[in-house]
Design a protein around this motif. Structure first.
Motif, mmCIF file in Angstrom:
data_model
loop_
_atom_site.group_PDB
_atom_site.id
_atom_site.type_symbol
_atom_site.label_atom_id
_atom_site.label_comp_id
_atom_site.label_asym_id
_atom_site.label_seq_id
_atom_site.Cartn_x
_atom_site.Cartn_y
_atom_site.Cartn_z
ATOM 1 N N HIS A 34 28.294 -18.282 -12.245
ATOM 2 C CA HIS A 34 26.981 -18.086 -12.868
ATOM 3 C C HIS A 34 26.313 -16.767 -12.481
ATOM 4 C CE1 HIS A 34 27.271 -22.149 -14.290
ATOM 5 N NE2 HIS A 34 27.474 -22.566 -13.066
ATOM 6 N N THR A 35 26.695 -16.174 -11.375
ATOM 7 C CA THR A 35 26.032 -14.966 -10.876
ATOM 8 C C THR A 35 26.102 -13.821 -11.875
ATOM 9 O OG1 THR A 35 26.432 -15.564 -8.573
ATOM 10 C CG2 THR A 35 26.025 -13.235 -9.048
ATOM 11 N N GLU A 37 26.613 -13.706 -15.084
ATOM 12 C CA GLU A 37 25.870 -13.864 -16.343
ATOM 13 C C GLU A 37 24.370 -13.648 -16.159
ATOM 14 O OE1 GLU A 37 25.306 -18.438 -17.373
ATOM 15 O OE2 GLU A 37 27.342 -18.000 -16.736
ATOM 16 N N THR A 38 23.854 -13.737 -14.930
ATOM 17 C CA THR A 38 22.436 -13.457 -14.704
ATOM 18 C C THR A 38 22.143 -11.952 -14.739
ATOM 19 O OG1 THR A 38 22.582 -13.380 -12.287
ATOM 20 C CG2 THR A 38 22.174 -15.535 -13.295
ATOM 21 N N TRP A 39 23.170 -11.126 -14.542
ATOM 22 C CA TRP A 39 22.980 -9.678 -14.560
ATOM 23 C C TRP A 39 22.994 -9.108 -15.960
ATOM 24 C CZ3 TRP A 39 27.669 -8.770 -10.867
ATOM 25 C CH2 TRP A 39 27.369 -9.263 -9.602
ATOM 26 N N PRO A 41 22.676 -9.990 -19.992
ATOM 27 C CA PRO A 41 22.244 -11.006 -20.946
ATOM 28 C C PRO A 41 23.308 -11.415 -21.961
ATOM 29 C CG PRO A 41 20.690 -9.165 -20.900
ATOM 30 C CD PRO A 41 21.827 -8.815 -20.006
ATOM 31 N N THR A 45 29.302 -17.138 -20.696
ATOM 32 C CA THR A 45 29.027 -18.037 -19.568
ATOM 33 C C THR A 45 30.316 -18.400 -18.850
ATOM 34 O OG1 THR A 45 29.191 -19.978 -20.985
ATOM 35 C CG2 THR A 45 26.992 -19.027 -20.694
#
Length: 82
Positions: A34-35, A37-39, A41, A45
């Motif tokens: 998940h890390t 995909e937070t960087w 947009p 996933t």
């Protein structure tokens, strides 16, 4: 040819980078899915690897080499031209 990669880590992810006049590569591996995909947009996933390549024109066979090396399909999800 790329010079030796520089390796480092931060929190729960590790990365390596190398740069020549023709291409720059940054390879990141996160400890979870998940890390990354937070960087970014537009990132798919569930990924834990990210390869950022910068070049004027894509080297022949780059996507095939990445796919063969990682055992996963290459997904282009961002570009400066987009």
């Amino acid at each position: 040819m790329l010079p030796d990669f520089h390796f480092d880590c931060h929190d729960s992810w590790r990365y390596a980078s190398s740069q020549s006049k023709a291409i720059a590569l940054n390879v990141t591996r996160a400890s979870d899915s998940h890390t990354i995909e937070t960087w970014m947009p537009a990132c798919p996933t569930g990924v834990n690897f990210q390869i950022v390549a910068e070049f004027d024109s894509e080297p022949d066979g780059l996507a095939d080499n990445l796919r063969d090396s990682l055992g996963a399909d290459v997904i282009r999800y961002a570009s400066l031209d987009a």
